[in-house]
Scaffold this active site. Structure first.
Site, short mmCIF file in Angstrom:
data_model
loop_
_atom_site.label_atom_id
_atom_site.label_comp_id
_atom_site.label_asym_id
_atom_site.label_seq_id
_atom_site.Cartn_x
_atom_site.Cartn_y
_atom_site.Cartn_z
N SER A 1 20.42 -9.59 23.09
CA SER A 1 21.12 -9.68 24.36
C SER A 1 20.84 -8.55 25.33
CB SER A 1 22.63 -9.76 24.12
OG SER A 1 23.11 -8.59 23.48
N HIS B 1 23.02 -15.90 22.27
CA HIS B 1 22.23 -15.91 23.49
C HIS B 1 21.04 -16.85 23.38
CE1 HIS B 1 24.38 -12.74 25.68
NE2 HIS B 1 24.61 -12.23 24.49
N LYS C 1 29.70 -18.76 25.79
CA LYS C 1 28.61 -18.49 26.73
C LYS C 1 28.12 -19.82 27.32
CE LYS C 1 27.35 -14.00 24.85
NZ LYS C 1 28.56 -13.79 24.05
#
Length: 418
Positions: free
Chosen positions: A205, A233, A264
């Protein structure tokens, strides 16, 4: 005459309230010293207040006009997608605000089980288990799975939650150099234990680089090890259909355990999960402390995440739009003279080195209508401060070009560009 002990107690007696005040004053002094040290190092982290929904265009308290947001983990733009919001409202109405319970007492609803099954299908694994966050999933996995007879081999730049989770377990711990397969092989040769688990982020990340999973899986197979991957991610946007790093690199059948997040790309609210072999998930339901001692995910969060997965599995159009927009930003920034870490990932760290420079440039970007944040120690190593830009599928080409133009202007102002 008073007995000796009583006389000494009377001599040094201090009223209880005064002792408490003295201890509190000492604590305040210690804390203020720590805080002043953070300010002096230029690594103080302020929190800007957003007064609108999350999205590419937001409003910020104290700043007039609309702001372009280039630092959210809202990769697919689903945080404020109307169907995702409606699904959350429907779940709130049907299943209530919360469970007031952990899962094994009276905190499991049909929507929790349905979402776990959907996650397992999405990743093509046997089963899945939900947590309040992926931090909790990482905190719960290693301690429950590994014993003093086992070993875990971790990339040195793994996310803090992986590091903290590994600290909780009693397995032998090995750390290999970032993305260094020769060092990983040496550690595998050294680690002669019952189970050996290689732990890595899929996408890192802070740097935007991607783990060499094909090589990791090859080494794991050669030395009889298992592979664990954190996909926070990557889930939702890496790979042809957004299944993640293992799909991108063609090793979906070789990664044993995946931890990831709902907070996310998949709606952006909260929640995390582990997905993998059925017996492992069953063991986590019995032993993973963050699962056993945390309240269930709120129904609205479950509803939003479930709809986000439906949208993702229904079409890969959003996923396919990410690559071109990411390449547009990276190529324009590099042409302007900036150093961008990583490759081909929508995390685009603009490397600056100095913490104060990163912070001041981020502040001046906000004055130009661009919301970005400077990252410095302890989030990243000392001397490697940066502004981490994150591209979203809902950014337009005009948004990206405006962001680059602001970076060039601010970079020249602060001497980061010629």
């Amino acid at each position: 005459m008073w007995p000796g002990n009583a006389w000494r107690a009377a001599l040094f007696w201090v009223p209880r309230g005064r002792r408490a005040q003295s201890a509190l004053a000492q604590l305040r002094g210690i804390l203020e010293g720590e805080l002043e040290g953070i300010r002096g190092a230029g690594t103080w982290k302020s929190e800007r207040v957003i007064t609108s929904r999350q999205g590419p265009h937001i409003r910020v308290d104290g700043v007039s006009g609309g702001i372009l947001n280039f630092c959210a983990n809202n990769y697919l733009g689903l945080s404020s997608h109307p169907e995702v919001i409606q699904a959350g409202l429907q779940a709130l109405e049907e299943f209530g605000a919360g469970l007031s319970s952990v899962r094994f007492i009276c905190g499991t609803q049909s929507i929790h089980k349905n979402l776990e099954a959907k996650i397992a299908r999405f990743h093509q694994r046997e089963d899945a288990i939900l947590y309040p966050s992926c931090y909790d999933a990482n905190a719960g996995l290693f301690e429950a799975l590994l014993t003093p007879e086992d070993a875990v081999l971790s990339d040195e730049l793994n996310h803090a939650s992986i590091i903290d989770g590994i600290r909780l377990c009693k397995a032998h711990k090995y750390r290999y150099r970032h993305l260094d397969m020769a060092d990983l092989e040496a550690k595998l040769q050294e680690a002669q234990h019952r189970l050996r688990l290689v732990a890595t982020d899929g996408a890192f990340s802070m740097d935007g680089d991607i783990a060499p999973l094909q090589e990791i899986c090859c080494l794991a197979s050669r030395y009889g090890a298992l592979v664990f991957m954190d996909e926070c991610h990557a889930t939702g946007f890496l790979g042809p259909t957004g299944r993640g790093t293992d799909e991108l690199l063609g090793v979906m059948d070789q990664v044993t355990i995946i931890n990831s997040t709902l907070g996310k790309a998949l709606g952006g609210a909260s929640g995390g999960y582990t997905t993998g072999p059925g017996p492992l998930v069953s063991l986590l339901r019995q032993r993973a402390r963050p699962y056993l001692f945390s309240n269930s995910l709120p129904p609205a969060v479950v509803g939003c995440a479930s709809k986000a997965l439906d949208l993702l599995m229904g079409s890969n159009t959003i996923v396919q739009s990410m690559a071109a927009k990411t390449q547009r930003f990276r190529s324009k920034m590099e042409a302007a003279g900036f150093t961008i870490s990583g490759a081909s990932h929508p995390i685009c760290p603009v490397m600056l080195g100095d913490a104060r420079l990163a912070s001041r440039m981020a502040d001046d970007m906000l004055k130009r209508g661009i919301f970005v944040i400077g990252f410095s120690y302890p989030v990243v190593p000392k001397g490697k401060a940066r502004i981490r830009v994150q591209i979203s599928a809902v950014h337009s080409e005009e948004d990206i070009d405006r962001c680059v133009e602001a970076f060039v202007e601010v970079g020249r102002l602060h001497g980061a560009l010629p």
